[in-house]
Design a protein around this motif. Sequence first.
Motif, PDB file in Angstrom:
ATOM      1  N   GLU A 159      60.258  26.411   5.145  1.00 45.70           N
ATOM      2  CA  GLU A 159      59.970  24.979   5.099  1.00 45.70           C
ATOM      3  C   GLU A 159      60.274  24.380   3.726  1.00 45.70           C
ATOM      4  O   GLU A 159      60.687  23.233   3.608  1.00 45.70           O
ATOM      5  CB  GLU A 159      58.520  24.683   5.509  1.00 45.70           C
ATOM      6  N   ALA A 160      60.123  25.178   2.670  1.00 45.78           N
ATOM      7  CA  ALA A 160      60.442  24.716   1.325  1.00 45.78           C
ATOM      8  C   ALA A 160      61.954  24.572   1.154  1.00 45.78           C
ATOM      9  O   ALA A 160      62.430  23.626   0.526  1.00 45.78           O
ATOM     10  CB  ALA A 160      59.877  25.675   0.279  1.00 45.78           C
ATOM     11  N   VAL A 161      62.706  25.493   1.708  1.00 47.30           N
ATOM     12  CA  VAL A 161      64.175  25.425   1.633  1.00 47.30           C
ATOM     13  C   VAL A 161      64.676  24.210   2.416  1.00 47.30           C
ATOM     14  O   VAL A 161      65.571  23.494   1.962  1.00 47.30           O
ATOM     15  CB  VAL A 161      64.824  26.732   2.132  1.00 47.30           C
ATOM     16  N   ARG A 162      64.087  23.937   3.580  1.00 45.55           N
ATOM     17  CA  ARG A 162      64.466  22.748   4.356  1.00 45.55           C
ATOM     18  C   ARG A 162      64.172  21.470   3.574  1.00 45.55           C
ATOM     19  O   ARG A 162      64.985  20.549   3.534  1.00 45.55           O
ATOM     20  CB  ARG A 162      63.736  22.731   5.697  1.00 45.55           C
ATOM     21  N   LEU A 163      63.017  21.417   2.922  1.00 47.38           N
ATOM     22  CA  LEU A 163      62.659  20.255   2.120  1.00 47.38           C
ATOM     23  C   LEU A 163      63.625  20.098   0.954  1.00 47.38           C
ATOM     24  O   LEU A 163      64.065  18.995   0.639  1.00 47.38           O
ATOM     25  CB  LEU A 163      61.221  20.368   1.616  1.00 47.38           C
ATOM     26  N   TYR A 164      63.975  21.191   0.313  1.00 47.77           N
ATOM     27  CA  TYR A 164      64.951  21.151  -0.792  1.00 47.77           C
ATOM     28  C   TYR A 164      66.266  20.544  -0.315  1.00 47.77           C
ATOM     29  O   TYR A 164      66.842  19.692  -0.989  1.00 47.77           O
ATOM     30  CB  TYR A 164      65.175  22.567  -1.331  1.00 47.77           C
ATOM     31  N   GLU A 165      66.742  20.964   0.832  1.00 46.39           N
ATOM     32  CA  GLU A 165      67.998  20.422   1.367  1.00 46.39           C
ATOM     33  C   GLU A 165      67.867  18.927   1.673  1.00 46.39           C
ATOM     34  O   GLU A 165      68.785  18.157   1.423  1.00 46.39           O
ATOM     35  CB  GLU A 165      68.431  21.190   2.610  1.00 46.39           C
ATOM     36  N   GLU A 166      66.724  18.520   2.208  1.00 46.13           N
ATOM     37  CA  GLU A 166      66.483  17.100   2.491  1.00 46.13           C
ATOM     38  C   GLU A 166      66.513  16.279   1.201  1.00 46.13           C
ATOM     39  O   GLU A 166      67.144  15.220   1.136  1.00 46.13           O
ATOM     40  CB  GLU A 166      65.131  16.936   3.184  1.00 46.13           C
ATOM     41  N   ILE A 167      65.845  16.780   0.170  1.00 41.31           N
ATOM     42  CA  ILE A 167      65.809  16.081  -1.120  1.00 41.31           C
ATOM     43  C   ILE A 167      67.196  16.041  -1.737  1.00 41.31           C
ATOM     44  O   ILE A 167      67.642  15.000  -2.233  1.00 41.31           O
ATOM     45  CB  ILE A 167      64.800  16.756  -2.067  1.00 41.31           C
TER      46      ILE A 167
END
Length: 60
Positions: A32-40
């Motif tokens: 979930e942190a990697v997905r958020l990083y990609e979104e940001i």
Amino acid sequence: MADKDYAMLVRGVDRIGNFIHVAPPPTAFAPEAVRLYEEIRTAQAAALMKGSKDTKRLYG
């Protein structure tokens, strides 16, 4: 300027609400942190390229 920006509240209360608040990742490289990083990263790239006539992508 970006349409939205992200921040991790360190202390106090955000009374203005200028940011999308994110929690710290539960573990290093949590999915979930990697997905958020990609979104940001995508949002930041869009903000940096806004108004550009260049057809190349900012991050490859």
